[in-house]
Design an enzyme around this catalytic site. Structure first.
Site, PDB file in Angstrom:
ATOM      1  N   LYS A  53       0.859  -1.179   0.000  1.00  0.00           N
ATOM      2  CA  LYS A  53       0.000   0.000   0.000  1.00  0.00           C
ATOM      3  C   LYS A  53       0.894   1.228   0.000  1.00  0.00           C
ATOM      4  O   LYS A  53       1.757   1.369   0.874  1.00  0.00           O
ATOM      5  CB  LYS A  53      -0.923   0.032   1.210  1.00  0.00           C
ATOM      6  CG  LYS A  53      -1.885   1.224   1.158  1.00  0.00           C
ATOM      7  CD  LYS A  53      -2.868   1.210   2.292  1.00  0.00           C
ATOM      8  CE  LYS A  53      -3.872   2.355   2.114  1.00  0.00           C
ATOM      9  NZ  LYS A  53      -4.858   2.396   3.214  1.00  0.00           N
ATOM     10  N   SER A  55       1.021   5.689  -1.268  1.00  0.00           N
ATOM     11  CA  SER A  55       0.223   6.861  -1.606  1.00  0.00           C
ATOM     12  C   SER A  55      -0.002   6.913  -3.116  1.00  0.00           C
ATOM     13  O   SER A  55       0.907   6.605  -3.899  1.00  0.00           O
ATOM     14  CB  SER A  55       0.945   8.138  -1.184  1.00  0.00           C
ATOM     15  OG  SER A  55       1.142   8.185   0.202  1.00  0.00           O
ATOM     16  N   THR A 112      -0.180  11.476  -0.833  1.00  0.00           N
ATOM     17  CA  THR A 112      -1.278  12.195  -1.467  1.00  0.00           C
ATOM     18  C   THR A 112      -1.625  13.438  -0.656  1.00  0.00           C
ATOM     19  O   THR A 112      -1.931  14.498  -1.215  1.00  0.00           O
ATOM     20  CB  THR A 112      -2.513  11.297  -1.588  1.00  0.00           C
ATOM     21  OG1 THR A 112      -2.152  10.099  -2.288  1.00  0.00           O
ATOM     22  CG2 THR A 112      -3.634  11.990  -2.335  1.00  0.00           C
ATOM     23  N   ALA A 113      -1.566  13.309   0.661  1.00  0.00           N
ATOM     24  CA  ALA A 113      -1.870  14.449   1.523  1.00  0.00           C
ATOM     25  C   ALA A 113      -0.955  15.630   1.198  1.00  0.00           C
ATOM     26  O   ALA A 113      -1.415  16.774   1.054  1.00  0.00           O
ATOM     27  CB  ALA A 113      -1.725  14.041   2.990  1.00  0.00           C
ATOM     28  N   HIS A 156      -5.886  10.011   8.373  1.00  0.00           N
ATOM     29  CA  HIS A 156      -6.448   8.898   9.154  1.00  0.00           C
ATOM     30  C   HIS A 156      -7.362   9.378  10.280  1.00  0.00           C
ATOM     31  O   HIS A 156      -8.156  10.289  10.110  1.00  0.00           O
ATOM     32  CB  HIS A 156      -5.328   8.000   9.686  1.00  0.00           C
ATOM     33  CG  HIS A 156      -4.466   7.400   8.626  1.00  0.00           C
ATOM     34  ND1 HIS A 156      -4.947   6.982   7.410  1.00  0.00           N
ATOM     35  CD2 HIS A 156      -3.128   7.133   8.609  1.00  0.00           C
ATOM     36  CE1 HIS A 156      -3.950   6.483   6.694  1.00  0.00           C
ATOM     37  NE2 HIS A 156      -2.845   6.571   7.388  1.00  0.00           N
TER      38      HIS A 156
END
Length: 280
Positions: A53, A55, A112-113, A156
């Site tokens: 996993k 981004s 991504t943030a 999150h």
């Protein structure tokens, strides 16, 4: 099969069945729990695992070796990263202008943030922010609270818990993205080595998602064990928000969201350009 994902409730909920041998025909998993900043860097190194996993923002650097899987990841609405500053509800966070020249903590420089933050800040922070400091996401809110950092970009479960740290919201980047594009926000992607059977792996992961929904009690202990001292209510809210229709299948809206995000970022010179066909 080697796999890396975070200890966050959405990931442990999604992958519980697959990790515990409950999916017929699926191989035994060797699981590594890792923060997204770690997996983003693993994917571009010789130490990259079979399935990870990462981004969505990190995809352009890995698509030659890894394929994006259409399930298992985190993408949705109302679930975007937040920008926070110190100060309780009675104190205004100061708006975007308050970030000019300030030190801002982010969970990964290829998250991504952070990509969304850079796109937003370019439009909204006069003169730009100051120093960017990368730190594990669970350390960001305490650092802002304690005055070690001027502001923090959080992800999150921080969406549910930041008021308990005495912090105030500067902006919700997910709301900004959705109002600007009309699309969901792409957060975490599941990738698999191109040398592996992408369709088979996607099928196992989709079955694991469906098992989790059909038997939510089965994963409860696994989720709790890795939930980093979250309360049961916060843990469930986290799962409800991040495990959704796009987790089972990206669909056309999901692929459009990823294409839009990476296309905008490439236009700004923030990521290498990609061929949208490579996402399929």
């Amino acid at each position: 099969m080697q796999i890396a994902y975070s200890p966050c409730p959405n990931d442990t909920f999604v992958f519980h069945a697959l990790a515990h041998g409950l999916i017929p025909g699926a191989p035994e998993l060797e699981v590594t729990f890792a923060d997204i900043d770690v997996t983003n860097r693993l994917a571009t190194s010789d130490a990259g695992l079979d399935v990870m996993k990462i981004s969505y923002a990190a995809l352009p650097w890995v698509l030659s070796d890894y394929a994006l899987l259409p399930c298992g990841g985190a993408l949705g609405r109302g679930c975007g990263p937040l920008v926070l500053r110190a100060g309780g509800a009675a104190e205004e966070a100061g708006g975007a202008a308050s970030l000019a020249g300030r030190r801002v903590a982010v969970p990964s420089d290829r998250s991504t943030a952070y990509l969304l933050f850079r796109l937003w800040a370019a439009q909204n922070v006069p003169g730009g922010v100051g120093e960017i400091v990368v730190m594990p996401f669970h350390e960001i809110m305490p650092a802002v609270r304690d005055g070690l950092i001027d502001a923090g970009l959080v992800i999150h479960e921080a969406r549910f818990t930041y008021p308990s740290y005495g912090l105030s919201l500067v902006t919700d980047l997910g709301s900004w993205w959705e109002s600007d594009t009309g699309l969901p926000i792409p957060l975490g992607a599941i990738i698999a080595r191109r040398s592996l059977d992408r369709e088979a792996i996607a099928g196992w992961i989709r079955q694991s998602v469906e098992y989790a929904w059909a038997h939510p009690e089965a994963s409860r202990e696994y989720v709790r064990e890795h939930a980093q001292e979250m309360s049961p209510d916060v843990t469930q809210a986290h799962i409800d928000l991040y495990v959704n229709e796009f987790t089972a299948d990206l669909g056309e809206d999901g692929y459009a969201a990823v294409t839009a995000l990476l296309g905008r970022a490439a236009e700004e010179g923030l990521v290498p350009p990609i061929d949208p066909a490579a996402l399929r």
